[in-house]
Design a protein around this motif. Structure first.
Motif, PDB file in Angstrom:
ATOM      1  N   PHE A  90       6.732  22.474  -1.031  1.00 49.22           N
ATOM      2  CA  PHE A  90       7.224  21.089  -1.002  1.00 49.22           C
ATOM      3  C   PHE A  90       7.551  20.682   0.431  1.00 49.22           C
ATOM      4  O   PHE A  90       7.074  19.676   0.947  1.00 49.22           O
ATOM      5  N   VAL A  94       5.915  17.974   3.123  1.00 43.40           N
ATOM      6  CA  VAL A  94       6.721  16.864   3.641  1.00 43.40           C
ATOM      7  C   VAL A  94       6.776  16.916   5.164  1.00 43.40           C
ATOM      8  O   VAL A  94       6.597  15.906   5.847  1.00 43.40           O
ATOM      9  N   LEU A 107      14.145   8.387   8.946  1.00 47.73           N
ATOM     10  CA  LEU A 107      13.239   8.557   7.805  1.00 47.73           C
ATOM     11  C   LEU A 107      13.598   9.810   7.027  1.00 47.73           C
ATOM     12  O   LEU A 107      13.576   9.837   5.803  1.00 47.73           O
ATOM     13  N   ILE A 110      16.651   8.977   4.930  1.00 46.99           N
ATOM     14  CA  ILE A 110      16.348   8.163   3.757  1.00 46.99           C
ATOM     15  C   ILE A 110      15.709   9.008   2.674  1.00 46.99           C
ATOM     16  O   ILE A 110      16.111   9.000   1.513  1.00 46.99           O
ATOM     17  N   PHE A 111      14.703   9.799   3.072  1.00 42.53           N
ATOM     18  CA  PHE A 111      13.983  10.572   2.055  1.00 42.53           C
ATOM     19  C   PHE A 111      14.886  11.639   1.447  1.00 42.53           C
ATOM     20  O   PHE A 111      14.924  11.825   0.229  1.00 42.53           O
ATOM     21  N   GLY A 114      17.296  10.230  -1.140  1.00 42.74           N
ATOM     22  CA  GLY A 114      16.693  10.025  -2.450  1.00 42.74           C
ATOM     23  C   GLY A 114      16.418  11.341  -3.147  1.00 42.74           C
ATOM     24  O   GLY A 114      16.722  11.515  -4.326  1.00 42.74           O
ATOM     25  N   LEU A 115      15.898  12.286  -2.384  1.00 45.52           N
ATOM     26  CA  LEU A 115      15.546  13.582  -2.967  1.00 45.52           C
ATOM     27  C   LEU A 115      16.786  14.297  -3.478  1.00 45.52           C
ATOM     28  O   LEU A 115      16.825  14.787  -4.621  1.00 45.52           O
ATOM     29  N   LEU A 117      19.690  13.056  -4.269  1.00 49.76           N
ATOM     30  CA  LEU A 117      20.292  12.367  -5.412  1.00 49.76           C
ATOM     31  C   LEU A 117      19.489  12.634  -6.680  1.00 49.76           C
ATOM     32  O   LEU A 117      20.063  12.893  -7.747  1.00 49.76           O
ATOM     33  N   GLY A 118      18.154  12.597  -6.549  1.00 49.78           N
ATOM     34  CA  GLY A 118      17.333  12.886  -7.719  1.00 49.78           C
ATOM     35  C   GLY A 118      17.598  14.285  -8.247  1.00 49.78           C
ATOM     36  O   GLY A 118      17.721  14.506  -9.452  1.00 49.78           O
ATOM     37  N   VAL A 121      21.032  14.374  -9.929  1.00 50.15           N
ATOM     38  CA  VAL A 121      20.980  13.725 -11.242  1.00 50.15           C
ATOM     39  C   VAL A 121      20.352  14.662 -12.267  1.00 50.15           C
ATOM     40  O   VAL A 121      20.892  14.891 -13.355  1.00 50.15           O
ATOM     41  N   ALA A 122      19.203  15.239 -11.892  1.00 51.27           N
ATOM     42  CA  ALA A 122      18.517  16.115 -12.843  1.00 51.27           C
ATOM     43  C   ALA A 122      19.376  17.329 -13.184  1.00 51.27           C
ATOM     44  O   ALA A 122      19.547  17.676 -14.349  1.00 51.27           O
ATOM     45  N   LEU A 123      19.967  17.939 -12.146  1.00 51.04           N
ATOM     46  CA  LEU A 123      20.776  19.134 -12.395  1.00 51.04           C
ATOM     47  C   LEU A 123      21.983  18.812 -13.256  1.00 51.04           C
ATOM     48  O   LEU A 123      22.312  19.547 -14.191  1.00 51.04           O
TER      49      LEU A 123
END
Lengths: 291, 623, 229
Positions: A90, A94, A107, A110-111, A114-115, A117-118, A121-123
């Motif tokens: 991954f 990137v 940049l 920002i990325f 988001g990553l 937080l995602g 959230v999933a965990l």
């Protein structure tokens, strides 16, 4: 999240870099491209990207090889290495293919925001649905309700009025969503009490005036229907088997019902509910009254 | 691809209907957002009125239970997604480029696309009224209420698909404003020199961008369940309705701050201006805004204390929820600190801003009271919650929005509103609001459940409901006064001048209403409260600062109007609308929906083949 | 006033260095990164749904009956190689080598299409073997997650085809390096999402069966302890 992907890639990449050392002198880019600081305006080419592509392909192959032995398939042991390998892939993509290593740090921020937080959230959803979820009390074990114990054991000691006229305070009854209050009123047979209570039948089955479940077939008139459903079975035998071994026969449109019911659903939902032999007999006796 | 742009010539008019349909000017789009938002605010208000009339007394039968369900669902959905959010967008659009010293947003056509998509989505949602298929599962539409067997008809399909379209609009706007604020600031405007409103817009936009994908996924799952027979929330297949609640509130709690942070930004502009003092603790206000945004991701399950998440989860979310009150409280102290020993000028915007602070404190306190999960078990699903949400969203967001409307009215229209009518509006709305919502605290704690369509007599709820209904009509009267004041002042108001409030931010340095190009010369910023610096320095030299003089608009390179955003939006809403068509033959909706997809693709291709701005003949040479 | 032939007008988007921005980052590039950050939440939520419902299907077919890891390993490899072709295309665009750019773009398109072909084959195989969208929790979560990923790939393919056509028609400098670069960012993002999906849905989740004895809590613990070990 703050690990530098360049470093991660670096660790994983050491061997390759060593093999390709001879190429480094003609293109100073290779080692600097992956591990060092690259000044603005310097970019990778076929050599750098090709190397990375081979590296990524090898990781994918390793991932595949890890789960080839049948003993490892689906076991918890492989989770950690697989996750680590895919994280390496991954971040290689990137950092180098998306050349985030060479970009303005904003940049990255920002990325990664988001990553991260995602990921959080999933965990947290996985944890909330897994580890932190309390075991549903009603289905965990058959047991006397503590409140009743309390009342029985200390009959004399309790000063306030005894809850004779109150509905049994069994919590499973609260969980059976559609059990009307009247169902547990005085005079209900033990079978009916079980039906709306600990056995939780009422969660899925409908009996006029007693319960309104939608997932299983309605049980009004079940005694009559059961007598004719499977040839060679008496109504009593059929009902008992349907409780004890729900998967043996699943009723549906062939039996004149309005829909086909899901095979295996009852055994799955009843998996946590333990009924004693007396309980089963009480239920059968109750259901046989529904003509 | 070649021909597409050739077939439809670029719109070239700057007046009339077509100029509004094809505009990419952020000020015009802001105005469109404003009027649309107010329209839906009125629609949502009428829905509220129907509920208040139904509940005015016990055993009332003005509307049926089904219609009452539809009313509270549409009231919540309309107010949140079609009134307060676009009101926020109104201010973002009109003010952000002006405040950061830019000529437009980063993507003017994307901005137009956001607006049209929002409008079409909102209209699609209300189109359900025309065929009697109105969403009726509450604004958070909990599964299983939304499962096909328990919710017949198309109402919830309208809800899910229209909300999806509104989400596309919000996401596009969020992307646009993040890029605009990060990338288009005037020279010298570092992040810590940006006005607080710009900061709050940035924070809100980031929240939008991060929160809306989650509701998108939740709505995809709901739509898949309803339209394609998937099992996400189907208990018979082992699905878990609680997952909907998690996904919804994971989006929903950041959404609450998406609604309130713009209002906080507006108030942070108004209070310093009318206290004649810089904002007290500017960095702290911004920092607490950021902290609120981050923490808003860690509190969602406080909406779900009673679903049985277990002691650990409930405790964690109790603690985080109580913690998020801290940065909010810090902001309130900053506003009070700004007013402290300032020379306060109680104009209408200031009154509204003070009303915001006062009412938001009330709403915040009741919020903390149900942050405590044991206490929340008593309050869950009662009118106490209704009182809380209206103190923060009406007392908070709406008062903040009206404060902003009055404050920037002279800038937007060039005219001054009638101060007396403004003050009457404020006092009536303030009294009416408290009369409506304060008794709900008592009704709720006395056991009145929310969302009941009527109640038997003898619970002692009649008096409180009567008061609430009276309060509702006082609010209506105050809004009528506002509408009168708004339109009358556009025609007959005094000329306002470019800077009636002696305000600190850049938008007041240009004429009112602002020219199409905003700034003839891009301003250079030398500190916080940039325009105050300019004016104070001039005053020290004994001069006054006039509005920036007008120049010939043709000499300034501006984005050209375009049809493509409108066409693309139309395609997007067609995709959603097509899935709603129900004519018996199930597969007709897929091809119809597919046509929408084709329209969207055509729109995008046309869009990307069209330059953002037509080249001027003079400019064409240098390429 | 209005040009009838706007396609022959000067480049629609001025090259990066001409545009002055506060941070020095091009607007569209920043937009793409913000979008990608946002899309992380989109796929994060879809993956979360899959993980929450993992191993909870009460009827088959279960993943272990139907998931074919070797074939998907091949398609994963194909997608990875398409990322390589894409990055070479970006490099060609940076060097202004229009011919190479077109070649690499078409290679990317072909590899991406092969990946989609694998997906169509897989979906169809599942359908034939009795796993329909509405069959169980596994099918609903699996088809939604991989389907939306496939939709992203398909969109990317269309985007790259447009770029390749534009490049073929304009020998001089269109699409700009930035145009290709931004499409590349999107393409690579789709690739990294697949890296996550491949690991979670195939390598780890591909052997799941019916709900195991014990409660979801047990499985949750196993998952966490597996992560730590």
């Amino acid at each position: 999240m703050s690990t530098n992907p360049g470093q991660e890639a670096a660790m994983a990449h050491d061997e390759h870099a060593a093999h390709e050392e001879h190429a480094a002198h003609e293109d100073a880019g290779i080692s600097r491209f992956f591990f060092g600081h690259v000044p603005e305006g310097v970019h990778g080419g076929l050599k750098q990207y090709g190397l990375l592509a081979i590296f990524l392909a090898i990781i994918t192959l390793i991932e595949f090889l890890i789960i080839v032995p049948e003993g490892l398939q689906g076991s918890g042991v492989v989770i950690a290495p697989l996750v680590i390998l895919s994280v390496i892939k991954f971040f290689c993509v990137v950092a180098f293919f998306m050349h985030l290593k060479f970009e303005h740090e904003l940049l990255w921020q920002i990325f990664v925001a988001g990553l991260a937080l995602g990921l959080v959230v999933a965990l947290s959803l996985v944890l909330l649905f897994g580890v932190f979820r309390p075991t549903p009390r009603a289905f965990s074990e058959p047991r006397q309700v503590p409140f009743e114990h309390h009342v029985e054991d200390h009959h004399e000691a309790v000063a306030r009025p005894l809850p004779d006229e109150l509905p049994p305070p069994a919590d499973p009854a609260d969980l059976a969503p559609a059990a009307p209050a009247g169902a547990t009123a005085a005079g209900a047979s033990p079978g009916q009490t079980l039906f709306v209570g600990t056995a939780a039948c009422a969660s899925c089955h409908t009996i006029q005036g007693v319960a309104q479940g939608v997932l299983g077939p309605p049980l009004d008139g079940i005694a009559s229907a059961a007598a004719n459903r499977i040839s060679g079975y008496s109504a009593e035998e059929y009902i008992r088997e349907s409780i004890v071994e729900p998967d043996a026969y699943t009723a549906g449109t062939a039996d004149g019902l309005s829909q086909d019911y899901q095979q295996g659903l009852m055994s799955a939902t009843m998996a946590g509910i333990v009924l004693s032999d007396e309980d089963v007999e009480a239920l059968v006796e109750y259901l046989l009254q529904l003509r | 691809m070649v021909t597409i742009t050739g077939v439809i010539p670029r719109p070239s008019t700057y007046t009339g209907l077509w100029s509004w349909l094809t505009t990419v000017d952020h000020k015009r789009i802001g105005a469109l957002y404003g009027f649309s938002a107010f329209f839906f605010f009125v629609v949502g208000g009428i829905e509220a009125g129907i509920m208040r009339l139904q509940l005015v007394t016990s055993d009332n039968s003005l509307v049926s239970a089904d219609w009452f369900n539809a009313m509270f669902t549409m009231h919540g959905t309309t107010m949140i997604f079609m009134a307060i959010m676009p009101f926020g967008a109104t201010f973002f659009n009109f003010l952000i480029p002006l405040m950061i010293g830019a000529r437009d947003v980063a993507f003017p056509r994307l901005n137009a696309f956001s607006y049209w998509t929002f409008l079409f989505g909102a209209l699609l949602m209300h189109a359900g009224f025309l065929i009697g298929q109105v969403p009726d599962a509450g604004w958070f539409s909990y599964a299983n209420l939304t499962a096909a067997p328990f919710s017949e008809g198309k109402g919830l399909d309208f809800w899910a698909l229209s909300l999806q379209v509104l989400g596309v609009a919000s996401l596009a706007a969020g992307f646009n404003f993040v890029v605009t604020i990060i990338n288009m600031r005037a020279p010298g405007m570092s992040l810590m020199r940006m006005p607080v409103f710009v900061w709050m817009t940035l924070v809100t936009s980031i929240l939008l961008v991060l929160a809306f994908p989650i509701i998108t996924v939740a709505l995809i799952e709901l739509t898949a369940d309803r339209q394609f027979g998937a099992n996400f929330f189907n208990t018979a297949a082992g699905g878990d309705p609680i997952l909907w609640q998690h996904l919804f509130w994971l989006f929903g709690h950041p959404e609450v701050y998406i609604l309130i942070l713009p209002a906080m930004g507006v108030v942070s502009e108004i209070i310093p201006t009318f206290s004649r003092k810089p904002l007290f603790g500017y960095p702290v206000v911004i920092f607490s805004g950021i902290v609120i945004a981050i923490m808003s991701w860690a509190v969602w399950s406080h909406h779900m204390f009673t679903v049985g998440l277990g002691a650990i989860a409930n405790s964690v979310f109790t603690i985080t929820t109580m913690l998020i009150a801290v940065p909010t409280g810090v902001k309130i102290f900053n506003w009070i600190g700004t007013m402290w020993s300032g020379s306060i000028d109680l104009r209408t915007p200031m009154l509204m801003a003070i009303g915001f602070v006062a009412l938001f404190i009330v709403g915040g306190l009741s919020g903390v009271s149900h942050a405590v999960s044991p206490s929340d078990f008593q309050q869950q699903d009662t009118y106490y919650i209704v009182a809380h949400i209206h103190y923060v969203l009406f007392g908070g967001a709406i008062f903040g929005i009206f404060a902003g409307i009055y404050y920037w009215y002279p800038k937007i229209t060039g005219k001054m509103y009638n101060e007396l009518l403004g003050k009457i509006h404020f006092w009536l709305m303030f009294i009416g609001m408290n009369l409506t919502f304060f008794p709900m605290h008592y009704a709720g704690l006395n056991g009145m459940p929310r969302r009941i369509y009527t109640y038997a007599e003898g619970f002692g709820w009649e008096g409180m409901n009567l008061l609430a209904t009276i309060g509702y009509f006082i609010i209506v009267i105050s809004l009528l006064i506002f509408i009168h004041n708004f339109f009358r002042s556009i025609k007959k108001g005094e000329e306002a001048g470019h800077d009636p409030w002696d305000a600190p931010t850049l938008e007041w340095s240009i004429s009112s209403p602002p020219p199409v190009y905003n700034f003839a010369e891009v301003p250079v910023v030398r500190g916080q409260d940039a325009y105050w610096i300019t004016k104070r320095e001039a005053a020290a030299r004994g001069e006054t600062v006039p509005a920036e003089p007008h120049v010939d608009p043709d000499t300034i390179h501006m984005p050209s109007p375009s049809y493509w955003p409108l066409i693309t939006s139309f395609g997007v809403v067609w995709i959603a609308g097509g899935l709603l068509i129900d004519v018996g033959w199930d597969y007709i909706r897929f091809p119809i929906s597919f046509i929408g997809g084709i329209i969207t693709i055509i729109g995008v291709i046309g869009w990307s083949n069209e330059p953002a701005a037509e080249e001027h003949h003079e400019a064409a040479g240098h390429h | 006033m209005a040009h009838a032939d706007t396609t022959h007008a000067p480049p629609a988007h001025p090259p990066a260095h001409e545009e002055e921005t506060t941070t020095g980052i091009n607007h569209r590039k920043l937009l793409m990164w913000v979008f990608l950050g946002s899309d992380c939440l989109f796929f994060g939520s879809l993956i979360a749904t899959y993980m929450v419902y993992r191993g909870q299907s009460i009827v088959g077919p279960y993943p272990r009956d139907i998931i074919d890891v070797p074939i998907t390993t091949v398609s994963t490899f194909v997608l990875l190689m398409s990322s390589f072709a894409m990055v070479m295309g970006v490099a060609a665009a940076r060097n202004g080598n229009q011919k190479r750019l077109i070649q690499w773009l078409w290679l990317t398109i072909v590899l991406g299409s092969i990946f989609i072909g694998f997906q169509v084959y897989e979906f169809n195989l599942f359908r034939v073997e009795g796993l329909r969208y509405e069959t169980n929790l596994f099918s609903s979560t699996f088809f939604t997650l991989t389907g939306f990923h496939g939709a992203h790939v398909t969109l990317g393919i269309f985007w790259l085809i447009c770029l390749a056509i534009v490049a073929a028609r304009n020998p001089a400098g269109r699409p700009s390096h930035l145009d290709v670069d931004i499409a590349g960012l999107y393409w690579h993002f789709v690739d990294i999402v697949w890296i996550v999906i491949f690991t979670l849905l195939y390598l780890i989740g591909g052997f799941d069966g019916p709900p195991e004895a014990g409660h979801a809590a047990v499985q949750g613990w196993n998952w966490v302890t597996g992560l730590i070990s």
